[in-house]
Write an enzyme that holds these catalytic residues in place. Structure first.
Site, PDB file in Angstrom:
ATOM      1  CB  SER A 147      -0.914   0.021   1.226  1.00  0.00           C
ATOM      2  OG  SER A 147      -1.702  -1.134   1.258  1.00  0.00           O
ATOM      3  N   GLY A 148       1.844   1.331   0.879  1.00  0.00           N
ATOM      4  CA  GLY A 148       2.661   2.540   0.987  1.00  0.00           C
ATOM      5  C   GLY A 148       3.509   2.757  -0.245  1.00  0.00           C
ATOM      6  CB  THR A 197       0.725  -7.019   4.739  1.00  0.00           C
ATOM      7  OG1 THR A 197       2.129  -7.253   4.767  1.00  0.00           O
ATOM      8  CG2 THR A 197       0.062  -7.793   5.861  1.00  0.00           C
ATOM      9  CB  CYS A 198      -3.333  -4.131   3.183  1.00  0.00           C
ATOM     10  SG  CYS A 198      -5.070  -3.665   3.258  1.00  0.00           S
ATOM     11  CB  CYS A 258      -6.881  -5.118   5.475  1.00  0.00           C
ATOM     12  SG  CYS A 258      -5.325  -4.348   5.875  1.00  0.00           S
ATOM     13  CE  LYS A 260      -9.556  -7.710   8.781  1.00  0.00           C
ATOM     14  NZ  LYS A 260      -8.486  -7.068   9.524  1.00  0.00           N
ATOM     15  CE1 TYR A 295      -2.182  -1.574  -3.445  1.00  0.00           C
ATOM     16  CE2 TYR A 295      -4.375  -2.338  -4.049  1.00  0.00           C
ATOM     17  CZ  TYR A 295      -3.540  -1.628  -3.196  1.00  0.00           C
ATOM     18  OH  TYR A 295      -4.063  -0.969  -2.127  1.00  0.00           O
ATOM     19  CE1 TYR A 310      -6.345  -2.867  15.102  1.00  0.00           C
ATOM     20  CE2 TYR A 310      -4.494  -2.974  16.609  1.00  0.00           C
ATOM     21  CZ  TYR A 310      -5.441  -2.246  15.922  1.00  0.00           C
ATOM     22  OH  TYR A 310      -5.475  -0.890  16.065  1.00  0.00           O
ATOM     23  CD  GLU A 356      -8.837  -7.911  12.714  1.00  0.00           C
ATOM     24  OE1 GLU A 356      -8.017  -8.370  11.904  1.00  0.00           O
ATOM     25  OE2 GLU A 356      -9.129  -6.695  12.779  1.00  0.00           O
ATOM     26  NE  ARG A 389       0.747  -4.880  26.329  1.00  0.00           N
ATOM     27  CZ  ARG A 389       1.747  -4.199  25.768  1.00  0.00           C
ATOM     28  NH1 ARG A 389       1.990  -2.967  26.142  1.00  0.00           N
ATOM     29  NH2 ARG A 389       2.494  -4.748  24.821  1.00  0.00           N
ATOM     30  N   GLY A 445       2.276 -10.588  17.222  1.00  0.00           N
ATOM     31  CA  GLY A 445       2.948  -9.393  16.747  1.00  0.00           C
ATOM     32  C   GLY A 445       3.673  -9.591  15.426  1.00  0.00           C
ATOM     33  CB  THR A 458      -3.714  -0.379   5.039  1.00  0.00           C
ATOM     34  OG1 THR A 458      -3.359  -1.725   5.298  1.00  0.00           O
ATOM     35  CG2 THR A 458      -3.692  -0.113   3.550  1.00  0.00           C
ATOM     36  CG  HIS A 470     -34.879   6.907  16.363  1.00  0.00           C
ATOM     37  ND1 HIS A 470     -34.225   6.423  17.473  1.00  0.00           N
ATOM     38  CD2 HIS A 470     -36.139   6.412  16.396  1.00  0.00           C
ATOM     39  CE1 HIS A 470     -35.063   5.668  18.159  1.00  0.00           C
ATOM     40  NE2 HIS A 470     -36.221   5.641  17.528  1.00  0.00           N
ATOM     41  CD  GLU A 485     -31.017   6.995  17.847  1.00  0.00           C
ATOM     42  OE1 GLU A 485     -31.572   8.092  17.871  1.00  0.00           O
ATOM     43  OE2 GLU A 485     -31.613   5.916  17.635  1.00  0.00           O
TER      44      GLU A 485
HETATM   45  P1  NDP Z   1      -0.524  -6.891  18.284  1.00  0.00           P
HETATM   46  O1  NDP Z   1       0.700  -6.160  18.689  1.00  0.00           O
HETATM   47  O2  NDP Z   1      -1.784  -6.149  18.090  1.00  0.00           O
HETATM   48  O3  NDP Z   1      -0.805  -8.054  19.320  1.00  0.00           O
HETATM   49  C1  NDP Z   1       0.175  -8.993  19.657  1.00  0.00           C
HETATM   50  C2  NDP Z   1      -0.350  -9.802  20.810  1.00  0.00           C
HETATM   51  O4  NDP Z   1       0.509 -10.895  21.061  1.00  0.00           O
HETATM   52  C3  NDP Z   1      -0.432  -9.000  22.089  1.00  0.00           C
HETATM   53  O5  NDP Z   1      -1.583  -9.397  22.782  1.00  0.00           O
HETATM   54  C4  NDP Z   1       0.846  -9.407  22.817  1.00  0.00           C
HETATM   55  O6  NDP Z   1       0.727  -9.362  24.205  1.00  0.00           O
HETATM   56  C5  NDP Z   1       0.968 -10.845  22.393  1.00  0.00           C
HETATM   57  N1  NDP Z   1       2.340 -11.331  22.401  1.00  0.00           N
HETATM   58  C6  NDP Z   1       3.432 -10.728  21.876  1.00  0.00           C
HETATM   59  N2  NDP Z   1       4.531 -11.506  22.037  1.00  0.00           N
HETATM   60  C7  NDP Z   1       4.120 -12.617  22.675  1.00  0.00           C
HETATM   61  C8  NDP Z   1       4.783 -13.781  23.130  1.00  0.00           C
HETATM   62  N3  NDP Z   1       6.088 -13.960  22.950  1.00  0.00           N
HETATM   63  N4  NDP Z   1       4.056 -14.726  23.761  1.00  0.00           N
HETATM   64  C9  NDP Z   1       2.723 -14.562  23.951  1.00  0.00           C
HETATM   65  N5  NDP Z   1       2.043 -13.474  23.551  1.00  0.00           N
HETATM   66  C10 NDP Z   1       2.731 -12.515  22.909  1.00  0.00           C
HETATM   67  O7  NDP Z   1      -0.081  -7.694  16.991  1.00  0.00           O
HETATM   68  P2  NDP Z   1      -0.896  -8.488  15.897  1.00  0.00           P
HETATM   69  O8  NDP Z   1       0.037  -9.569  15.506  1.00  0.00           O
HETATM   70  O9  NDP Z   1      -2.260  -8.826  16.360  1.00  0.00           O
HETATM   71  O10 NDP Z   1      -1.027  -7.408  14.743  1.00  0.00           O
HETATM   72  C11 NDP Z   1       0.108  -6.657  14.323  1.00  0.00           C
HETATM   73  C12 NDP Z   1      -0.288  -5.273  13.941  1.00  0.00           C
HETATM   74  O11 NDP Z   1      -0.905  -5.285  12.666  1.00  0.00           O
HETATM   75  C13 NDP Z   1      -1.320  -4.616  14.851  1.00  0.00           C
HETATM   76  O12 NDP Z   1      -0.753  -4.042  15.984  1.00  0.00           O
HETATM   77  C14 NDP Z   1      -1.925  -3.590  13.932  1.00  0.00           C
HETATM   78  O13 NDP Z   1      -1.096  -2.457  13.907  1.00  0.00           O
HETATM   79  C15 NDP Z   1      -1.901  -4.288  12.596  1.00  0.00           C
HETATM   80  N6  NDP Z   1      -3.213  -4.904  12.309  1.00  0.00           N
HETATM   81  C16 NDP Z   1      -4.306  -4.109  12.146  1.00  0.00           C
HETATM   82  C17 NDP Z   1      -5.543  -4.655  11.879  1.00  0.00           C
HETATM   83  C18 NDP Z   1      -6.722  -3.745  11.723  1.00  0.00           C
HETATM   84  O14 NDP Z   1      -6.523  -2.564  11.499  1.00  0.00           O
HETATM   85  N7  NDP Z   1      -7.945  -4.240  11.853  1.00  0.00           N
HETATM   86  C19 NDP Z   1      -5.732  -6.067  11.738  1.00  0.00           C
HETATM   87  C20 NDP Z   1      -4.535  -6.834  11.946  1.00  0.00           C
HETATM   88  C21 NDP Z   1      -3.329  -6.266  12.220  1.00  0.00           C
HETATM   89  P3  NDP Z   1       1.035  -8.021  25.063  1.00  0.00           P
HETATM   90  O15 NDP Z   1      -0.153  -7.160  24.906  1.00  0.00           O
HETATM   91  O16 NDP Z   1       1.191  -8.560  26.454  1.00  0.00           O
HETATM   92  O17 NDP Z   1       2.296  -7.445  24.522  1.00  0.00           O
END
Ligand code: NDP
Length: 451
Positions: A15-16, A42-43, A48, A51, A99, A177, A181, A204, A261, A310, A435, A440
């Site tokens: 995207s970027g 990725t998106c 996205c 998904k 794209y 996320y 999802e 978090r 993550g 994205t 309504h 609302e």
């Molecule tokens: P996130 O950072 O949102 O979540 C990662 C999760 O995994 C957290 O709950 C984290 O816990 C946990 N975690 C991290 N490391 C470990 C580990 N070693 N063991 C156990 N748990 C762990 O990442 P995602 O992978 O869900 O998504 C990546 C990013 O992509 C998002 O942050 C977002 O920016 C983007 N995204 C956006 C979407 C949307 O706009 N709808 C959809 C999907 C992705 P803790 O909180 O304790 O750190």
């Protein structure tokens, strides 16, 4: 005549990168792009878009159940994973072509292959070297697995989109996320879903009320959500996997998904040798104009690990092209970026959580409502929506809006405009509601939550 083959070389057709290349091309720049996988990034390819299609597909399970209260009698619904995946792949194939053509129509040259940097002006694609005045790194990120024994047995979101068979039982690790999802997706399609989250509460960084409300709603939909629980190791047992948990128990499932993550794609790009600084996570360090520590090298999107969404990457790419090729210096605004989590029910959010607002503004007023949506009264679904406004008490400005409930992403997009424009609570109050809608409620909340 430039001394280089191209004015701009973009590494990564997501995207970027696509937006930056297209806009730069529009300003007359001679542009090239290298993509090692599929155009769209990725998106479009494994994020996205596929998904959201799976979210739509899986949500029918709830719709079929709800229909009965409205008088419908349906046969036993049957779901076919292979059909869903094939339909999704067809649409992704179509978008990928679009794209690629966006680039080509802008007069850009496309290279299908992995690009690395030889020096600050030379890109290697395989053995082929091309030179460019400016280089944009838009190589995105990739999912990471936790460092536990058996981690290689886990799938990530990359594989989840291409599973040959639907896992009947799945453990999803993470509380962000992607975990939430996919929990909704597999749950809707009928898999038994367990979510393991290591912390006290999912999501978090989100507003506390959103976190607890969503957790309760997910449990109501049948997801086995276990907080303060992590996995310690995974082992194979025939066709199944045995997952060992921190509470000493174990469970047998068909798939384990890491949604723990993502990390920037900078390994092996050759950045270190030419002096492009990266941080501890491997993200390219950039200034407000997305310029790296090397003057002619820029980076946008997930590879910079700013806000990994994205539309943010697109904005960063557009600002880069305006600044560098359009003579219109412009830096992306990362404040009040709205976001949605497409869990079922979804979350929509913009601005500050109550906790962050108190830290930043001191005195804040909070308005909150929780209600049974009209549709649920007749469908009989045990569901509650929740909305919340956080207001700076001194200026009356709305500084945070949050929602859990149907269409939260759609609703929060409009609310985000109001917040970006600096709307006050009085402006919200002066707006007439539509309504009957859930939205609302955002203009009819009058009672402050007592501190
Ligand atoms: P996130 O950072 O949102 O979540 C990662 C999760 O995994 C957290 O709950 C984290 O816990 C946990 N975690 C991290 N490391 C470990 C580990 N070693 N063991 C156990 N748990 C762990 O990442 P995602 O992978 O869900 O998504 C990546 C990013 O992509 C998002 O942050 C977002 O920016 C983007 N995204 C956006 C979407 C949307 O706009 N709808 C959809 C999907 C992705 P803790 O909180 O304790 O750190």
């Amino acid at each position: 005549m430039s001394q280089y083959d191209f004015d701009l070389f973009v590494i990564g057709g997501g995207s970027g990168g696509v937006r930056a290349g297209r806009i730069a091309g529009g300003y007359g720049a001679k542009v090239a792009v290298a993509e090692e996988y599929r155009y769209g990034g990725t998106c479009v390819i494994r994020g996205c878009v596929p998904k959201k299609l799976l979210v739509y597909g899986s949500h029918y399970a709830h719709d079929f159940e709800d229909a009965a209260g409205f008088g419908w009698t349906l046969g036993e619904p049957k779901f076919d994973w292979a059909t869903m995946i094939a339909s999704k792949d067809k649409e992704i194939g179509r978008l990928e072509k679009i794209y690629r053509s966006l680039f080509e129509n802008a007069g850009a040259r496309t290279f299908d292959g992995r690009a690395t940097l030889k020096d600050a002006h030379t890109v290697l694609i395989g053995n082929k070297a091309v030179t460019a005045d400016k280089i944009l790194i838009a190589s995105g990120g990739h999912p990471v697995r936790p460092a536990i024994p058996g981690a290689d047995l886990m799938i990530t979101s990359n594989e989840a989109f291409h599973l040959k068979e639907q896992p009947k039982r799945i453990v999803i690790v993470g509380g962000g996320y992607i975990a939430l999802e996919f929990a909704g997706i597999f749950n809707g399609f009928g898999s038994a879903v367990t979510v393991l989250y290591r912390g006290e509460q999912i999501l978090r960084g989100f507003d506390e009320d959103i976190r607890s409300h969503l957790a309760a709603e997910l449990v109501k939909t049948g997801i086995d959500l276990r907080v303060k629980t992590d996995l310690t190791r995974i082992e194979k047992k025939g066709n199944a996997l045995v997952v060992h948990l921190t509470d000493g128990s174990s469970m047998e499932v068909d798939a384990v998904m890491a949604a723990t993550g993502r990390k920037p794609n900078t390994d092996g790009l050759g950045l270190e040798a030419i002096g492009v600084k990266t941080d501890a996570d491997g993200a390219v360090v950039v200034n407000e104009y997305s310029r790296s520590s090397v003057e002619n090298i820029y980076a946008v999107g997930d590879v910079t690990n700013r806000i990994n969404l994205t539309p943010v990457a697109i904005r960063e790419g557009h600002c880069f092209a305006d600044t560098v090729f359009g003579n219109k210096p412009r830096s992306p605004d990362h404040a009040d970026v709205p976001a949605a989590v497409f869990s079922q029910p979804p979350v929509g959010t913009v601005g500050l959580s109550e906790t962050d607002a108190r830290k930043t503004y001191g005195e804040v007023d909070v308005y909150r409502t929780s209600f049974r949506p009209l549709k649920a009264t007749v469908s009989g679904r045990d569901e509650r929506a929740m909305m919340k406004l956080v207001v700076d008490a001194k200026t009356d400005r709305v500084i945070g809006a949050h929602m859990v409930g149907a269409d939260a992403g759609e609703i929060l997009q409009g609310i985000a405009i109001a917040i970006k424009a600096g709307a006050t609570k009085a402006d919200f109050d002066a707006t007439v509601g539509i309504h009957p809608t859930a939205a609302e409620e955002f203009v009819t909340m009058r009672e402050k939550v007592k501190p």
